[in-house]
Design a protein around this motif. Structure first.
Motif, PDB file in Angstrom:
ATOM      1  N   ASN A 155       0.847  -1.199   0.000  1.00  0.00           N
ATOM      2  CA  ASN A 155       0.000   0.000   0.000  1.00  0.00           C
ATOM      3  C   ASN A 155       0.885   1.252   0.000  1.00  0.00           C
ATOM      4  O   ASN A 155       0.793   2.112   0.867  1.00  0.00           O
ATOM      5  N   PHE A 156       1.759   1.331  -1.001  1.00  0.00           N
ATOM      6  CA  PHE A 156       2.703   2.445  -1.059  1.00  0.00           C
ATOM      7  C   PHE A 156       1.989   3.744  -1.415  1.00  0.00           C
ATOM      8  O   PHE A 156       1.037   3.741  -2.206  1.00  0.00           O
ATOM      9  N   LEU A 189       3.523   4.552 -13.041  1.00  0.00           N
ATOM     10  CA  LEU A 189       2.885   5.494 -13.944  1.00  0.00           C
ATOM     11  C   LEU A 189       2.188   6.643 -13.239  1.00  0.00           C
ATOM     12  O   LEU A 189       2.201   7.776 -13.711  1.00  0.00           O
ATOM     13  N   TYR A 190       1.557   6.368 -12.083  1.00  0.00           N
ATOM     14  CA  TYR A 190       0.719   7.388 -11.459  1.00  0.00           C
ATOM     15  C   TYR A 190       1.350   7.925 -10.175  1.00  0.00           C
ATOM     16  O   TYR A 190       0.945   7.566  -9.072  1.00  0.00           O
ATOM     17  N   PRO A 196       7.970  10.607  -5.704  1.00  0.00           N
ATOM     18  CA  PRO A 196       8.687   9.490  -6.351  1.00  0.00           C
ATOM     19  C   PRO A 196       8.433   8.147  -5.673  1.00  0.00           C
ATOM     20  O   PRO A 196       9.324   7.577  -5.029  1.00  0.00           O
ATOM     21  N   VAL A 197       7.225   7.602  -5.825  1.00  0.00           N
ATOM     22  CA  VAL A 197       6.879   6.365  -5.149  1.00  0.00           C
ATOM     23  C   VAL A 197       7.745   5.201  -5.613  1.00  0.00           C
ATOM     24  O   VAL A 197       8.121   4.331  -4.809  1.00  0.00           O
ATOM     25  N   PHE A 198       8.117   5.202  -6.889  1.00  0.00           N
ATOM     26  CA  PHE A 198       8.945   4.097  -7.366  1.00  0.00           C
ATOM     27  C   PHE A 198      10.321   4.140  -6.716  1.00  0.00           C
ATOM     28  O   PHE A 198      10.807   3.132  -6.179  1.00  0.00           O
ATOM     29  N   ILE A 202       8.958   1.377  -4.112  1.00  0.00           N
ATOM     30  CA  ILE A 202       8.885   0.135  -4.885  1.00  0.00           C
ATOM     31  C   ILE A 202      10.278  -0.447  -5.124  1.00  0.00           C
ATOM     32  O   ILE A 202      10.530  -1.630  -4.817  1.00  0.00           O
ATOM     33  N   TYR A 203      11.174   0.351  -5.655  1.00  0.00           N
ATOM     34  CA  TYR A 203      12.523  -0.152  -5.956  1.00  0.00           C
ATOM     35  C   TYR A 203      13.238  -0.664  -4.699  1.00  0.00           C
ATOM     36  O   TYR A 203      13.756  -1.798  -4.703  1.00  0.00           O
TER      37      TYR A 203
END
Length: 245
Positions: A155-156, A189-190, A196-198, A202-203
């Motif tokens: 749930n980032f 994408l969103y 910078p969520v990625f 995520i990364y």
């Protein structure tokens, strides 16, 4: 992966059946035929056993006006796609007490995109997981809807407004992997407000757990035989990207 009698299509794109047009700064959501990219529509028709009832569960079960608008668009899109159901029901807190009966008679359950936690609370409240033990129809998850069906959910935060929310939560346990929508393992994408969520979430998390990244127009089909990938699906593991086949 939990044993299931139903078929689920875990899609990524926010709305597979809505075209957004903008004129003079005003956005219009126009229902269209469901995309058949990677045989999506073909598979929906293949696994549907009947067309008696479709049930929509949105991500905000207490926003009745928005739910009715989303439902009207979705149901029109289904008609345009050749999926004409006799009964079309929006399931939210208005008909909470009838949830078991409503879902028991469904051929298609649609879990739309949006926020993860509010709908997950609603699904737990109606004992959705238990209901699915006897469900033999089709479930379509869109983005957050797909994530709700997973064993564990990332749930980032997509923007600064989501900061502070619990980032790792338990889902419904029908798919063992960590499902990341709107991503090919190199971006998300969103990202709202430029957050910078990625890069921030995520990364780095890929060094702790393997992530299944699903770009828009790709999806995962789940049933009693396991998981099958349609389109380009990627594994992000320790910062490295591998294409799933």
């Amino acid at each position: 992966m939990k044993e299931m009698k139903f078929t689920a299509l875990l899609t990524s794109e926010i709305e597979k059946c809505i075209k957004i047009e903008e004129s003079d700064g005003v956005k219009k959501h126009i229902p269209t035929k469901i995309s058949n990219a990677n045989n999506l529509l073909d598979n929906i028709k293949k696994y549907l056993k009947g067309k008696t009832r479709v049930v929509l569960i949105t991500t905000l079960p207490n926003d009745f006006e928005a739910n009715d608008e989303i439902g009207a668009r979705l149901f029109k899109s289904l008609n345009l796609s050749g999926l004409r159901f006799k009964e079309k029901i929006v399931l939210d807190y208005r008909n909470l007490k009838e949830a078991k009966e409503i879902l028991a008679g469904a051929d298609l359950i649609w879990l739309s995109g949006g926020k993860i936690i509010p709908r997950l609370k609603f699904l737990n409240k109606i004992h959705f997981k238990k209901i699915l033990n006897h469900f033999e129809g089709v479930i379509i998850g869109v983005s957050a809807g797909s994530m709700n069906l997973c064993k564990n959910i990332c749930n980032f935060p997509e923007g600064t407004q989501d900061l502070g929310q619990k980032e790792l939560i338990k889902g419904l346990d029908f798919y063992d992997e960590y499902f990341i929508p709107h991503s090919d393992g190199s971006y998300y994408l969103y990202e709202e407000d430029g957050y910078p969520v990625f890069k921030k979430h995520i990364y780095p998390f890929s060094f702790k757990r393997d992530l299944i990244c699903v770009p828009n127009d790709s999806y995962i089909l789940l049933n009693k035989d396991g998981a099958k990938y349609y389109g380009d699906i990627y594994l992000l593991r320790k910062g490295e990207i591998y294409k799933k086949v």
